[in-house]
Each structure stands twice: as C-alpha cells, then as structure tokens.
Write a protein that holds these residues in place. Structure first.
Motif, PDB file in Angstrom:
ATOM      1  N   GLY A 146      35.157 -13.300  59.784  1.00 30.00           N
ATOM      2  CA  GLY A 146      34.663 -13.477  58.412  1.00 30.00           C
ATOM      3  C   GLY A 146      35.712 -13.048  57.389  1.00 30.00           C
ATOM      4  O   GLY A 146      35.947 -13.741  56.392  1.00 30.00           O
ATOM      5  N   ARG A 147      36.373 -11.930  57.659  1.00 24.00           N
ATOM      6  CA  ARG A 147      37.412 -11.432  56.746  1.00 24.00           C
ATOM      7  C   ARG A 147      38.555 -12.445  56.628  1.00 24.00           C
ATOM      8  O   ARG A 147      39.053 -12.706  55.538  1.00 24.00           O
ATOM      9  CB  ARG A 147      37.929 -10.082  57.255  1.00 24.00           C
ATOM     10  N   ALA A 148      38.945 -13.026  57.775  1.00 18.52           N
ATOM     11  CA  ALA A 148      40.015 -14.043  57.736  1.00 18.52           C
ATOM     12  C   ALA A 148      39.563 -15.251  56.904  1.00 18.52           C
ATOM     13  O   ALA A 148      40.328 -15.794  56.102  1.00 18.52           O
ATOM     14  CB  ALA A 148      40.385 -14.472  59.150  1.00 18.52           C
ATOM     15  N   LEU A 149      38.296 -15.650  57.061  1.00 19.25           N
ATOM     16  CA  LEU A 149      37.811 -16.829  56.327  1.00 19.25           C
ATOM     17  C   LEU A 149      37.700 -16.574  54.827  1.00 19.25           C
ATOM     18  O   LEU A 149      37.740 -17.518  54.031  1.00 19.25           O
ATOM     19  CB  LEU A 149      36.452 -17.273  56.884  1.00 19.25           C
ATOM     20  N   MET A 150      37.548 -15.302  54.440  1.00 19.92           N
ATOM     21  CA  MET A 150      37.399 -14.964  53.021  1.00 19.92           C
ATOM     22  C   MET A 150      38.639 -15.289  52.188  1.00 19.92           C
ATOM     23  O   MET A 150      38.576 -15.324  50.966  1.00 19.92           O
ATOM     24  CB  MET A 150      37.029 -13.488  52.842  1.00 19.92           C
ATOM     25  N   SER A 151      39.775 -15.533  52.849  1.00 16.14           N
ATOM     26  CA  SER A 151      40.955 -15.945  52.074  1.00 16.14           C
ATOM     27  C   SER A 151      40.941 -17.462  51.834  1.00 16.14           C
ATOM     28  O   SER A 151      41.839 -17.997  51.222  1.00 16.14           O
ATOM     29  CB  SER A 151      42.236 -15.528  52.794  1.00 16.14           C
ATOM     30  N   ARG A 152      39.912 -18.125  52.343  1.00 14.26           N
ATOM     31  CA  ARG A 152      39.789 -19.592  52.313  1.00 14.26           C
ATOM     32  C   ARG A 152      41.081 -20.243  52.842  1.00 14.26           C
ATOM     33  O   ARG A 152      41.773 -20.974  52.129  1.00 14.26           O
ATOM     34  CB  ARG A 152      39.450 -20.098  50.915  1.00 14.26           C
ATOM     35  N   PRO A 153      41.400 -19.933  54.096  1.00 11.48           N
ATOM     36  CA  PRO A 153      42.671 -20.404  54.653  1.00 11.48           C
ATOM     37  C   PRO A 153      42.656 -21.871  55.027  1.00 11.48           C
ATOM     38  O   PRO A 153      41.586 -22.457  55.229  1.00 11.48           O
ATOM     39  CB  PRO A 153      42.808 -19.556  55.924  1.00 11.48           C
TER      40      PRO A 153
END
Ligand code: ATP
Length: 234
Positions: A146-153
C-alpha cells in the motif's frame, strides 16, 4: 518502459551483477527469479538508485536514469517495495501510508488513493491508528505494498514479497500483485518462490551469479529442464 543494459554493480570487492540486461514492457508483470545471492535484490537496488552502476545503463520511460538519486527515481514513477517489508514500526499504519506519498503535491489525489487502498485492504483500515510494528507479517506486507502504491507509481519493484508469510497469505499477496498489474501498473517482481512467480508473470528472466541465463514466458521457463531441475524440485 524499463531497459537495463550490460549492468555491472557490486559491493567493494564483490561484483554482484556482471553485465545484466533485461527489459520490462509497459503493462507487463515481469519476474526475475534465481537462487539466493544471484543478484536479484541488487538489480532492484540499482534501478532505485540505492547503489551505483559501475558500468552499463538503466533507462526508464525513455530517460537515462543511471546514477539518479533514489528520491528522483521515485519522483519519476518507480516505487520499491523492499525485501523484509521495512515498514516504520513505531509509526501508525496511516503514517506509513502517508510516507509513500511524501513527494506528491495533489492532496485530493492522495486522499482518493488512500481510500482505494483502505478499500482494497480492509485490515489496514481497521488498524489505521495502530503502530505498524504490531501488525502480523502478512498485514505488514500489505502495508508495504500500500505504501508503494501511495506514490502512484508507473512501475513497482517487488523484492521477495512472499518471504516469511503463511501459504494462504502468500496466495492472496500474489493475487494482489497480479491485480496491480492488471489495473495498469507495470511490475518487476523478484522472487525465490520461482514456481509461483513463473505462473503469475507475463515474462521472466532467470538470474545466475549476476547474469541472465534464460528468458521467456513463465510457461517456457517452467517447461525448461534446467529450471525444473535447479529451481522447481525436478
Ligand atoms: P537474496 O535472495 O539472498 O537477497 P539475491 O539474488 O537478491 O539474493 P543479492 O542480495 O542481490 O542477491 O546479492 C548478490 C551478491 O551480492 C551476493 O553475492 C551477496 O553476498 C552480495 N551482497 C549483497 N549485498 C551486499 C552488501 N551489502 N555487501 C557486500 N556484498 C553484498
């Protein structure tokens, strides 16, 4: 979207990558498999800018990102979900997720993504005020995702997401990774769980002592006699 050419990287006297080349096309889920110490994590660290390239190049979305610092790599759309999850244990679930978005300047977009992640992972929503260090291993892995996705990669690098998780959680976690790809985010997945990764991916590379020795679709690698013998228990 990502193209690594003849990459050489190492740590002091150790040369971990000895001229590695691979490609990840936009929208694909690409697996990088290989034994312990083959250089899988090093490959991801090099893409993220966490270790320098000694030679070779890394291009992302048409730009040369070789030697770019990690913060700028993230700003260009590459998120790294590291081995061992590395959540911030004293911080709450919500604070960990906010850290993933620290470079973003679109609060409405961040709120929408946060709501989507809580929708996807209701356990995180229930525990949003709890310290991340008190979550189970599976919950911490979902938080790291979820944390990785929060950067909208545009591209997510996953390092051994199945490590140390119970089999039923592993299955769910792989389904989540497949869904991330199917909803438009490109994925490079490093796994020691070769069979699961090969079943899941669109394309795969086999890494042995710092070099790619085989590439093809997951089913091609699963059918390969050397892969079967060395990585899939015959
Ligand atoms: P693992 O599943 O164990 O992480 P891996 O395929 O990801 O394996 P790497 O962690 O990339 O492998 O390691 C590649 C090589 O680099 C190995 O020989 C390893 O011992 C060495 N190495 C990795 N990190 C360091 C470091 N910080 N210092 C020195 N050598 C290192």
């Amino acid at each position: 979207m990502l193209e690594i050419r003849d990459l050489v990287c190492g740590y002091g006297a150790v040369t971990a990558l000895k001229g590695l080349s691979l490609k990840v096309d936009e929208g694909q889920l690409v697996a990088l498999v290989g034994a312990n110490g083959a250089g899988k994590s090093t490959t991801l660290r090099a893409v993220s800018g966490l270790i320098p390239a000694r030679s070779g190049s890394i291009h992302f979305a048409g730009r040369d990102i070789t030697g770019t610092d990690p913060r700028k790599v993230l700003a260009q759309g590459i998120a790294h979900c590291p081995e061992g999850r590395r959540v911030f244990p004293q911080m709450s679930v919500a604070e960990n997720l906010a850290m993933g978005a620290y470079l973003r300047r679109d609060p409405a977009g961040v709120s929408a993504d946060l709501a989507r992640i809580y929708g996807e992972f209701p356990r995180l929503a229930e525990r949003k005020h709890q310290a991340a260090g008190t979550l189970s291993g599976g919950e911490q892995q979902m938080l790291a995702i979820g944390r990785a996705l929060m950067s909208r990669p545009r591209l997510v690098l996953f390092d051994e997401p199945s490590l140390g998780l119970a089999p039923n959680i592993v299955e769910r976690m792989f389904a989540v990774i497949r869904a991330i790809c199917d909803t438009g985010t490109t994925v490079l997945l490093v796994e020691q769980n070769a069979f699961a990764a090969l079943e899941l991916c669109d394309y795969a590379y086999l890494l042995e002592t710092g070099r790619i020795v085989l590439a093809g679709t997951g089913s091609t690698l699963i059918a390969d006699p050397h892969v079967r013998q060395a990585y899939l228990g015959g």
